[in-house]
Design an enzyme around this catalytic site. Structure first.
Site, PDB file in Angstrom:
ATOM      1  CD  GLU A   1      -2.564  -1.446  -0.052  1.00 16.81           C
ATOM      2  OE1 GLU A   1      -2.495  -2.579  -0.590  1.00 16.81           O
ATOM      3  OE2 GLU A   1      -3.159  -0.490  -0.587  1.00 16.81           O
TER       4      GLU A   1
ATOM      5  CG  ASP B   1       8.011  12.120 -30.049  1.00 15.63           C
ATOM      6  OD1 ASP B   1       8.649  11.336 -29.353  1.00 15.63           O
ATOM      7  OD2 ASP B   1       6.912  11.878 -30.563  1.00 15.63           O
TER       8      ASP B   1
HETATM    9  C1  LIG Z   1      -0.093   0.290  -4.414  1.00 18.68           C
HETATM   10  N1  LIG Z   1      -0.241   1.684  -4.609  1.00 18.68           N
HETATM   11  C2  LIG Z   1      -1.533   2.184  -4.884  1.00 18.68           C
HETATM   12  C3  LIG Z   1       0.751   2.569  -4.284  1.00 18.68           C
HETATM   13  C4  LIG Z   1       0.579   3.445  -3.199  1.00 18.68           C
HETATM   14  C5  LIG Z   1       1.583   4.370  -2.893  1.00 18.68           C
HETATM   15  C6  LIG Z   1       2.742   4.411  -3.662  1.00 18.68           C
HETATM   16  C7  LIG Z   1       2.913   3.547  -4.734  1.00 18.68           C
HETATM   17  C8  LIG Z   1       1.941   2.609  -5.031  1.00 18.68           C
HETATM   18  C9  LIG Z   1       2.173   1.695  -6.204  1.00 18.68           C
HETATM   19  N2  LIG Z   1       1.139   1.949  -7.217  1.00 18.68           N
HETATM   20  C10 LIG Z   1       1.140   3.058  -7.977  1.00 18.68           C
HETATM   21  C11 LIG Z   1       2.228   3.907  -8.058  1.00 18.68           C
HETATM   22  C12 LIG Z   1       2.120   5.041  -8.880  1.00 18.68           C
HETATM   23  C13 LIG Z   1       0.931   5.269  -9.572  1.00 18.68           C
HETATM   24  C14 LIG Z   1       0.802   6.473 -10.458  1.00 18.68           C
HETATM   25  N3  LIG Z   1      -0.435   6.870 -10.792  1.00 18.68           N
HETATM   26  O1  LIG Z   1       1.812   7.063 -10.832  1.00 18.68           O
HETATM   27  C15 LIG Z   1      -0.109   4.397  -9.435  1.00 18.68           C
HETATM   28  N4  LIG Z   1      -0.002   3.304  -8.664  1.00 18.68           N
END
Ligand SMILES: CN(C)c1ccccc1CNc1ccc(C(N)=O)cn1
Length: 250
Positions: free
Chosen positions: A120, A173
């Site tokens: 998490e 690009d």
């Molecule tokens: C497990 N999660 C929810 C999590 C929670 C906190 C940090 C990293 C994570 C790893 N997941 C991520 C990471 C980045 C993005 C983004 N949008 O850049 C989406 N998900």
């Protein structure tokens, strides 16, 4: 460009290091990519890398001591390899939204250490003490920070001189100069009765350049007017856009 990666799944990065633009850049040593896995710092019998959240609730967090040790070593190596202290980036949904300007800033900010979260996420005190910048690749939740890290690395690698075959294609690009890309065409000349725009077959390079700019401006106006709001067009660009709008007036 030097990039350190802190991840529990370093083998995922084979997806960008074993082929393509980034793969060639690493091979040609235009980019140095090094990995630190928090699991290598685990000292207990189960080599645990996650820990329970204070306050209860579902899921786990990345274990603090193994994560911090990995970030510390990556920082040290960055300094030893480049003589500069790195910018430590954490990818998370709570980060600043990444766009091409952000990529350009990160690509010219010296060595990077990219921390890929799992479970998490990580303890907020580690964010405060060890992370310099928190970035998000978009408003959606992924199972880990590895894919966002690869997105960032690929986008930054394309801006490193010598990485793209034709450097100018990086400039032209899409999203370079902040406009959407123009339409592209290749053989055959007709597909299901649809033909290539005549100008592209004309050999008139000035007309082709103008047509492509007009298409970029027009498509940006149609699909992403927000990108136009932030910029002033010169006389030629405004004229081309007006022409496009007239041709597309419903
Ligand atoms: C497990 N999660 C929810 C999590 C929670 C906190 C940090 C990293 C994570 C790893 N997941 C991520 C990471 C980045 C993005 C983004 N949008 O850049 C989406 N998900």
């Amino acid at each position: 460009m030097w990039i350190g990666v802190v991840s529990l799944f370093p083998e995922m990065f084979d997806a960008i290091t074993q082929q393509g633009v980034v793969g060639r850049a690493v091979e040609k040593q235009r980019i140095a990519l090094e990995f630190w896995n928090p699991r290598d710092y685990a000292t207990d019998r189960h080599r645990s890398v996650d820990d329970r959240p204070y306050g209860g609730g579902p899921g786990m967090l990345m274990k603090v001591d193994t994560l911090r040790a990995a970030i510390f070593d990556a920082r040290q190596r960055a300094e030893q390899a480049t003589g500069q202290s790195p910018t430590v980036i954490y990818l998370s949904p709570q980060g600043r939204k990444l766009d091409q300007q952000g990529v350009q800033a990160l690509a010219s900010a010296g060595p990077l250490v990219v921390v890929a979260g799992r479970y998490e996420g990580i303890d907020e005190r580690v964010v405060e003490s060890d992370i310099d910048e928190e970035w998000s690749i978009g408003d959606y939740v992924l199972s880990g920070g590895e894919l966002p890290a690869m997105v960032l690395i690929d986008a930054a690698a394309r801006l490193v001189p010598g990485v793209l075959g034709h450097q100018d294609s990086a400039i032209e690009d899409s999203f370079n100069d902040g406009l959407l890309d123009c339409p592209h065409y290749t053989r055959p000349e007709t597909i299901d009765g649809r033909q290539v725009p005549d100008v592209l077959l004309s050999g008139n390079h000035a007309a082709i350049k103008r047509w492509r700019l007009k298409q970029s401006l027009g498509r940006t106006w149609q699909r992403r007017p927000d990108l136009l709001a932030g910029r002033t067009l010169d006389a030629e660009q405004q004229r081309l856009l007006d022409e496009f709008i007239e041709e597309h007036a419903l």
